[in-house]
Write a protein that holds these residues in place. Structure first.
Motif, PDB file in Angstrom:
ATOM      1  N   UNK A 203       0.840  -1.209   0.000  1.00 51.30           N
ATOM      2  CA  UNK A 203       0.000   0.000   0.000  1.00 51.30           C
ATOM      3  C   UNK A 203       0.871   1.254   0.000  1.00 51.30           C
ATOM      4  N   UNK A 204       1.961   1.198   0.749  1.00 50.10           N
ATOM      5  CA  UNK A 204       2.867   2.349   0.795  1.00 50.10           C
ATOM      6  C   UNK A 204       3.521   2.585  -0.556  1.00 50.10           C
ATOM      7  N   UNK A 205       3.948   1.508  -1.225  1.00 51.95           N
ATOM      8  CA  UNK A 205       4.600   1.656  -2.528  1.00 51.95           C
ATOM      9  C   UNK A 205       3.605   2.133  -3.578  1.00 51.95           C
ATOM     10  N   UNK A 206       2.362   1.639  -3.489  1.00 51.71           N
ATOM     11  CA  UNK A 206       1.331   2.074  -4.433  1.00 51.71           C
ATOM     12  C   UNK A 206       1.037   3.555  -4.250  1.00 51.71           C
ATOM     13  N   UNK A 207       1.030   4.002  -2.995  1.00 53.47           N
ATOM     14  CA  UNK A 207       0.784   5.418  -2.717  1.00 53.47           C
ATOM     15  C   UNK A 207       1.892   6.283  -3.312  1.00 53.47           C
ATOM     16  N   UNK A 208       3.132   5.765  -3.262  1.00 55.58           N
ATOM     17  CA  UNK A 208       4.257   6.505  -3.834  1.00 55.58           C
ATOM     18  C   UNK A 208       4.128   6.590  -5.351  1.00 55.58           C
ATOM     19  N   UNK A 209       3.705   5.492  -5.991  1.00 55.93           N
ATOM     20  CA  UNK A 209       3.500   5.514  -7.437  1.00 55.93           C
ATOM     21  C   UNK A 209       2.404   6.510  -7.806  1.00 55.93           C
ATOM     22  N   UNK A 210       1.334   6.512  -7.056  1.00 57.71           N
ATOM     23  CA  UNK A 210       0.236   7.447  -7.315  1.00 57.71           C
ATOM     24  C   UNK A 210       0.704   8.891  -7.159  1.00 57.71           C
ATOM     25  N   UNK A 211       1.567   9.115  -6.170  1.00 53.73           N
ATOM     26  CA  UNK A 211       2.079  10.478  -5.960  1.00 53.73           C
ATOM     27  C   UNK A 211       2.945  10.924  -7.132  1.00 53.73           C
ATOM     28  N   UNK A 212       3.790  10.006  -7.625  1.00 55.21           N
ATOM     29  CA  UNK A 212       4.652  10.337  -8.762  1.00 55.21           C
ATOM     30  C   UNK A 212       3.833  10.603 -10.014  1.00 55.21           C
ATOM     31  N   UNK A 213       2.793   9.808 -10.228  1.00 56.38           N
ATOM     32  CA  UNK A 213       1.924  10.036 -11.385  1.00 56.38           C
ATOM     33  C   UNK A 213       1.205  11.376 -11.271  1.00 56.38           C
ATOM     34  N   UNK A 214       0.789  11.695 -10.043  1.00 57.19           N
ATOM     35  CA  UNK A 214       0.140  12.987  -9.828  1.00 57.19           C
ATOM     36  C   UNK A 214       1.085  14.134 -10.115  1.00 57.19           C
ATOM     37  N   UNK A 215       2.372  13.960  -9.764  1.00 54.32           N
ATOM     38  CA  UNK A 215       3.372  14.995 -10.046  1.00 54.32           C
ATOM     39  C   UNK A 215       3.546  15.195 -11.542  1.00 54.32           C
ATOM     40  N   UNK A 216       3.586  14.079 -12.281  1.00 49.14           N
ATOM     41  CA  UNK A 216       3.740  14.182 -13.728  1.00 49.14           C
ATOM     42  C   UNK A 216       2.529  14.877 -14.367  1.00 49.14           C
ATOM     43  N   UNK A 217       1.334  14.537 -13.889  1.00 48.81           N
ATOM     44  CA  UNK A 217       0.127  15.143 -14.440  1.00 48.81           C
ATOM     45  C   UNK A 217       0.112  16.646 -14.173  1.00 48.81           C
ATOM     46  N   UNK A 218       0.647  17.048 -13.035  1.00 48.97           N
ATOM     47  CA  UNK A 218       0.674  18.470 -12.667  1.00 48.97           C
ATOM     48  C   UNK A 218       1.682  19.222 -13.514  1.00 48.97           C
ATOM     49  N   UNK A 219       2.855  18.570 -13.766  1.00 43.69           N
ATOM     50  CA  UNK A 219       3.907  19.234 -14.534  1.00 43.69           C
ATOM     51  C   UNK A 219       3.594  19.225 -16.023  1.00 43.69           C
TER      52      UNK A 219
END
Length: 219
Positions: A203-219
């Motif tokens: 769950x922690x690793x999935x949350x990190x992946x989701x955060x990275x994807x969110x960063x890419x979508x924002x940039x």
């Protein structure tokens, strides 16, 4: 204008690396620089003068350069030959480029595997993104998507993700982030005995992946 350094060793491994690099360079608008490195110690053991090898390598690189230009006349392709420790020279030379491309360490013979392992050694000796082209890669292969392995080092993973994202945009391909891990058996059993198992880690690793994807979508 960016540039790609391609390690050429006269093998089929090097040919595939050059083919991959040229195709990638055309998409992103980069120049290509082919580099052959002559190890003087190996030449001496083989009883061949370094000068002779340099002459042969120079002619071979020029032939490859002309062949590439026939297919892609609009590209800027250079070549050079250096003498020294192969891994050291490649790593030092990579610092002057945006990407280094090498052949895979997976070979059909023991000799190819040992010689090709230099690709992985270079990758850990330079901060420049390194592409290791598989020995069985074929431009005609059908495939889609770019996969980025995300590890525990956030800074390293972020750079890998950013590179993968730029490549995905350049090639018009989907991007997939993957996180995988392994733990010693004793740690897994301890986690299970405590009632939590390894689910929280996932769950922690999935949350990190989701955060990275969110960063890419924002940039």
């Amino acid at each position: 204008m960016g540039s790609i350094l391609v390690g050429i060793d006269g093998s089929d491994r090097g040919r595939r690396a050059l083919d991959w690099a040229v195709r990638f360079a055309r998409v992103v608008g980069y120049d290509v620089h082919m580099l052959a490195v002559i190890d003087e110690a190996i030449a001496n053991k083989a009883g061949v003068s370094v000068e002779t090898i340099i002459e042969t390598a120079t002619a071979a690189l020029e032939k490859k350069r002309q062949a590439a230009l026939e297919s892609y006349p609009d590209m800027h392709i250079q070549s050079s030959v250096s003498v020294g420790d192969i891994v050291g020279v490649l790593a030092d030379s990579a610092a002057m480029h945006d990407l280094i491309v090498l052949g895979s360490h997976h070979g059909h013979t023991i000799g190819e595997t040992i010689g090709g392992a230099k690709g992985l050694r270079v990758s850990v000796s330079t901060s420049v993104p390194t592409v290791v082209v598989p020995a069985d890669w074929d431009a005609k292969q059908q495939g889609a998507g770019i996969v980025v392995g995300v590890g525990p080092d956030e800074a390293v993973s972020a750079r890998a993700i950013d590179f993968g994202a730029r490549a995905a945009v350049a090639f018009g391909q989907p991007l997939e982030l993957v996180s995988a891990w392994g733990v010693p058996a004793w740690l897994e059993r301890t986690a299970e005995s405590m009632g939590g198992g390894l689910a929280p880690v996932g769950e922690q690793r999935q949350a990190e992946l989701d955060r990275q994807l969110g960063r890419l979508a924002y940039e």
